[in-house]
Design an enzyme around this catalytic site. Structure first.
Site, PDB file in Angstrom:
ATOM      1  N   LYS A  80      78.260  25.367  -5.459  1.00 21.75           N
ATOM      2  CA  LYS A  80      79.299  24.953  -4.503  1.00 21.75           C
ATOM      3  C   LYS A  80      79.015  25.602  -3.154  1.00 21.75           C
ATOM      4  CE  LYS A  80      84.406  24.757  -4.176  1.00 21.75           C
ATOM      5  NZ  LYS A  80      85.661  25.197  -4.799  1.00 21.75           N
ATOM      6  N   SER A 155      88.902  21.403  -5.679  1.00 17.97           N
ATOM      7  CA  SER A 155      88.010  21.332  -4.524  1.00 17.97           C
ATOM      8  C   SER A 155      86.531  21.342  -4.882  1.00 17.97           C
ATOM      9  CB  SER A 155      88.295  22.508  -3.598  1.00 17.97           C
ATOM     10  OG  SER A 155      87.958  23.728  -4.251  1.00 17.97           O
ATOM     11  N   SER A 179      90.611  24.427  -9.020  1.00 13.63           N
ATOM     12  CA  SER A 179      89.482  23.763  -8.365  1.00 13.63           C
ATOM     13  C   SER A 179      88.217  23.644  -9.207  1.00 13.63           C
ATOM     14  CB  SER A 179      89.128  24.480  -7.062  1.00 13.63           C
ATOM     15  OG  SER A 179      90.061  24.125  -6.066  1.00 13.63           O
TER      16      SER A 179
END
Lengths: 486, 481
Positions: A80, A155, A179
């Site tokens: 990420k 997210s 997330s």
């Protein structure tokens, strides 16, 4: 046999040590897959192709030299884009960090490197991890591999989509209010948020420091245990990381839930949960019961306050954490500023997206003189009550079970006009972060071709028990073997 | 006309001289090329986390114990949020409602009386960087920023509003500096910024129990500046009140050149720092045994040392106070006394010629070229009669300037005292023969004439004649003629 890019890490490891394939071949297979589907999925902000091939060849040399390589050696991972990677730009999918290249690695990146993994690139996310659909990315929107018109969740949507679409074998995400778990559910993969303090946050660009935790995305529970083995552990660079020994998480991979007590909080099976999701969770409960688990209803009475509590604490911390993006030292700087204050204001006005601004304003307000006691301090007190709810439930139960998200993946644009609706999609996951305890989402079924996730919640540092229940469930279902057709 | 009482409280920042910074391994060394004493943590780059340097906690506890504070059992860090380009995270890690230490005090001497000044609290925090401008901040076309100082450990020491005059405030700051220096946790150099001081000042009609509206004064960079700024501010406030005006609560800055305080920002413009607990650090639980271990290693502090000097060396209180005002001065004194037991003689020279020369050259004792051994060697030369007290002053000035041994100076300059009676007697004969008129005056009863004759003998011997011998021989000759 499935294509290489759709295998699990432990399957690939077996092929590697048998020398049936090379790490370079795995790397090529995954980059070919990326080249084929990335236009559609848009999981990555940055690809690190050259580094990846160099690394894969290095692993191959070790294998050729007869070295024993660790279980994740040569395995393609996606990171990420809020975890710092030395020499590779780290943007948090924000315009304000579009050009930021860290001179250091996050501890997890170091650990994955030590474990022999091959980084494919950095994945798209909601800007600064603020969002539930990856639509708040400052760059572009990521598609759900099961239905490109739908969101991958957020997210950590880029990481979840990358694993689901065969653009990586495993990935790292971060989970502040759901997330990792919510996008894992939306994309039909396994996602685990560890206990707060289990994984170092050093090098994770902070959203809400007291809630953020890094965790893995994998295709099955075995890979999840392998990833946890690689990333958990005390880090002297993170004062909040727990100074405790970590077990071998694969030792918990037992096909056995007999006598385990599983509680189902009624608050997560009531209003606001899609009936089809409830149906799937109900079937999962039946399956686990048939395997010998003792299942009963329980209650988390303060869980209705989790959302407002979260949306005071997380923005308050964020308003301070994000103050450093001012254009002085790195990242985006607005042109034509009259003076330093003007530079701050223009840089931040132009550099941050609307959701980030909304949360900075919320948090700034909650911490302001005259409002602190009514909002921030009150939220801290409610957080304690929420934590106590879990403590009480865990006096009776080994694990709690709930849906990961109230619905399957929603359509792109469906909730962007209504922030509160968007926030509601984390309603089943937020409290776990507030309590600092671990949670895992595993594929539990499908609704109209869309995956549905089941969430298992554990005691502090009870990841092992979560893995055991998840592994047992997985041995009796095949949802984790399904792959989207792209 | 109303008589006013002055109320002053001080907020003092002291840099701790640990090797590395408060939350990262970067060096704390003063100076260095801009932005070379930095790392990702003190630069506040995205994703980095602070880790408390345990030495900082130890030093802060050490200082707090020396200032008679209670050490908290449970303490925590908080974020103080404000935007400024020298603050890389745009928040400062500080301590808010649970500081490290509280309820301390120190004693100052006011007109021969001891006065206790309360210390409200001591907390730890990180320092900020420095902005560099071309000319002044107002006219510079740019701002440059140097983060070398960012993250250097500080303690903030907040006093009670117990001081009643600028002189008391200065005495408090001097004493605070001495105590901290004694503990060895800071250099306390105002000129390098390792000791900084802000003041809260108000006045009220004498006899009133309520405090007047206060102003906060900043930018006082020396003890003298502190005293001048406070004296100015007190007068300004009294003048405003006497003209029927009201004091505005505000922050004012001391303008050293103009000798005035000027408004900086009003109460309305004051920051809302939005303090909240620092989530990247765990709360501190401070082990009592460790605190006691630190207490056991505290050195003798200025008050104790002063009392010991009075008792052991039989020094006047004034001497003892001056000699113990800085650790370096007191250490120097003790080194001297170890080599030369006449403590009062050492004290006289240190408080006299040595201090005068240091002040004149704007030096402190650590920069002095005269070692304790050299000073006491000189005193020994006096005792032996090799040099007179008057010659010693000349010798000492030369020692101060060159760092040479006193014997060497005496030899090189031919300053050895003439104690040969025959040689002096010969000079006396010459002087008497050449000043018949003065001799006559003296014999007629003019006492002053004697002084003139002594002078003539000394002149002829270039000051080297032993004065006692000169006196005796002159008298003998005069009275025998």
């Amino acid at each position: 046999m499935l294509e290489l890019y759709y295998l699990t890490a432990h399957e690939l490891h077996d092929l590697l040590v048998k020398k049936e394939i090379s790490a370079e071949e795995i790397c090529r297979a995954v980059f070919d897959r990326i080249d084929a589907v990335e236009d559609k999925i848009k999981a990555y902000v940055t690809l690190t192709r050259d580094k990846a091939f160099a690394r894969a060849r290095e692993i191959d040399r070790k294998i050729a030299a007869g070295e024993e390589v660790p279980p994740l050696a040569g395995i393609p991972v996606a990171i990420k884009d809020n975890m710092c990677t030395c020499g590779v730009r780290t943007t948090c999918s924000s315009k304000i960090l579009y050009n930021f290249v860290p001179p250091y690695n996050a501890t997890v990146v170091e650990k994955l490197e030590a474990a022999g993994t091959v980084m494919m690139g950095k994945t798209n996310m909601d800007e600064f991890a603020m969002g539930s659909s990856t639509e708040n990315s400052g760059f572009f929107v990521t598609a759900n591999p099961w239905d490109p018109d739908r969101v991958p969740g957020g997210s950590s949507g880029g990481s979840a989509a990358a694993v689901a679409a065969g653009e990586a074998i495993t990935a790292l995400g971060s989970d502040t209010g759901g997330s990792i778990r919510q996008p894992a559910a939306f994309c039909g993969v396994v996602g685990l948020k560890p206990t707060y303090g289990a994984v170092s946050r050093y090098g994770l660009v902070a959203f809400a420091s007291s809630l953020d935790q890094i965790g893995p995305f994998t295709r099955d529970v075995t890979d999840c245990a392998l990833m946890l083995n690689a990333i958990c552990g005390h880090d002297p660079l993170d004062s909040t990381s727990a100074p405790r020994d970590i077990p071998d998480f694969t030792s918990y991979l037992r096909n056995d839930v007999k006598g385990l007590k599983i509680g189902v909080p009624r608050e997560y099976m009531g209003e606001g949960i899609d009936p089809a999701v409830k149906e799937i969770i109900g079937q999962a409960i039946k399956l686990l019961a048939s395997l010998g688990a003792e299942i009963d209803e329980t209650t988390l009475p303060h869980s209705r306050y989790a959302l407002p509590t979260y949306y005071l604490i997380a923005p308050a911390e964020a308003s301070s954490n994000l103050a450093r993006y001012d254009g002085v030292r790195y990242g985006y700087r607005a042109e034509d500023a009259r003076d330093v204050v003007d530079m701050f204001m223009k840089t931040r006005s132009q550099g941050f997206g609307p959701e980030v601004k909304r949360r900075i304003m919320l948090g700034t307000y909650a911490l302001s003189a005259g409002y602190y006691d009514a909002y921030y301090l009150k939220a801290l007190k409610v957080r304690t009550l929420i934590k106590q709810d879990f403590d009480r439930a865990f006096e009776k139960f080994d694990v709690l079970l709930a849906p990961t998200a109230p619905s399957p993946a929603f359509k792109r644009g469906e909730k962007t006009g209504d922030p509160l609706q968007m926030y509601m999609s984390d309603i089943c996951t937020l409290a776990v972060n507030l309590a600092g305890i671990p949670g895992i989402s595993i594929p539990a079924g499908f609704v109209d071709g869309l995956p549905v996730g089941m969430q298992l919640i554990g005691k502090p540092f009870g990841e092992g028990t979560l893995l055991r229940v998840a592994y047992t469930f997985e041995q009796h279902t095949d949802y984790h073997r399904r792959r989207p057709s792209l | 006309m109303t008589e006013y009482e002055t109320i002053i409280g001080l907020e003092v920042h002291v840099e701790l001289k640990t090797k590395s910074k408060i939350f990262c391994p970067s060096t704390t060394e003063f100076g260095g090329d801009p932005n070379t004493h930095v790392c990702p943590v003190c630069l506040g780059l995205p994703g980095v986390l602070p880790v408390l340097n345990k030495k900082v906690l130890e030093y802060a506890i050490r200082a707090a114990l020396a200032l008679n504070c209670e050490i908290a059992e449970y303490s925590k860090f908080d974020r103080k949020n404000y935007y400024y380009p020298d603050l890389p995270k745009n928040y400062q890690i500080s301590q808010y409602d649970l500081p490290l230490a509280r309820n301390g005090f120190l004693n100052i001497e006011v007109n021969g009386q001891t006065k206790r000044i309360g210390i409200t609290r001591i907390h730890m925090e990180e320092d900020a960087g420095k902005l560099i401008h071309q000319g002044t901040i107002a006219t510079s076309p740019y701002s440059l920023v140097d983060y070398n100082r960012t993250g250097v450990p500080l303690i903030e020491i907040v006093s009670e509003p117990d001081m009643r005059s600028p002189e008391e405030a200065r005495a408090y700051l001097e004493k605070l500096k001495a105590i901290i220096q004694y503990t060895g946790v800071s250099d306390c150099k105002m000129e390098e910024g390792s000791l900084r001081c802000d003041a809260n000042v108000s006045v009220r009609p004498r006899g009133s129990r309520e405090f007047g509206t206060k102003t906060e004064i900043k930018n006082m960079n020396s003890f003298k500046a502190l005293q001048r700024a406070l004296a100015y501010e007190v007068e300004r406030q009294i003048a405003v009140l006497q003209e029927g005006g009201r004091i505005v609560q505000e922050t004012r800055t001391w303008d050293e050149n103009k000798g005035v305080t000027l408004p900086m920002r009003s109460k309305e413009e004051a920051h809302d720092y939005r303090y909240f607990p620092e989530p990247d650090l765990v709360p501190l639980v401070i082990d009592r045994r460790w605190v006691e271990e630190i207490r056991a290693t505290l050195p003798e502090l200025p008050d104790e040392r002063r009392n010991r000097y009075i008792k052991r060396y039989d020094l006047p209180a004034y001497d003892a106070t001056v000699l113990t005002a800085t650790k370096e001065m007191a250490d120097y004194f003790e080194e001297c006394v170890a080599l030369y037991p006449n403590a009062k003689a050492v004290s006289n020279w240190m408080m006299g010629d040595l201090s005068r020369l240091l002040n004149a050259h704007n030096m402190d004792i650590t920069q002095c070229k005269v070692s304790p051994r050299q000073l006491t060697d000189m005193l020994k030369l006096m005792d032996k009669g090799t040099i007179s007290g008057k010659i010693a002053k000349t010798v000492f000035e030369e020692m101060f300037a060159t760092g040479k041994d006193p014997e060497q100076i005496v030899q090189e300059k031919g300053l050895v005292q003439i104690t040969d009676e025959g040689a002096i007697a010969a000079v006396v004969e010459e002087v008497l023969a050449g000043n018949a008129k003065v001799v006559e005056d003296y014999l007629k009863g003019k006492d002053r004439a004697f002084g003139f004759l002594v002078g003539q003998v000394m002149k002829a011997t270039r000051g080297k004649a032993n004065p006692e011998l000169v006196n005796r021989l002159l008298k003998e000759k005069l009275h025998s003629s």
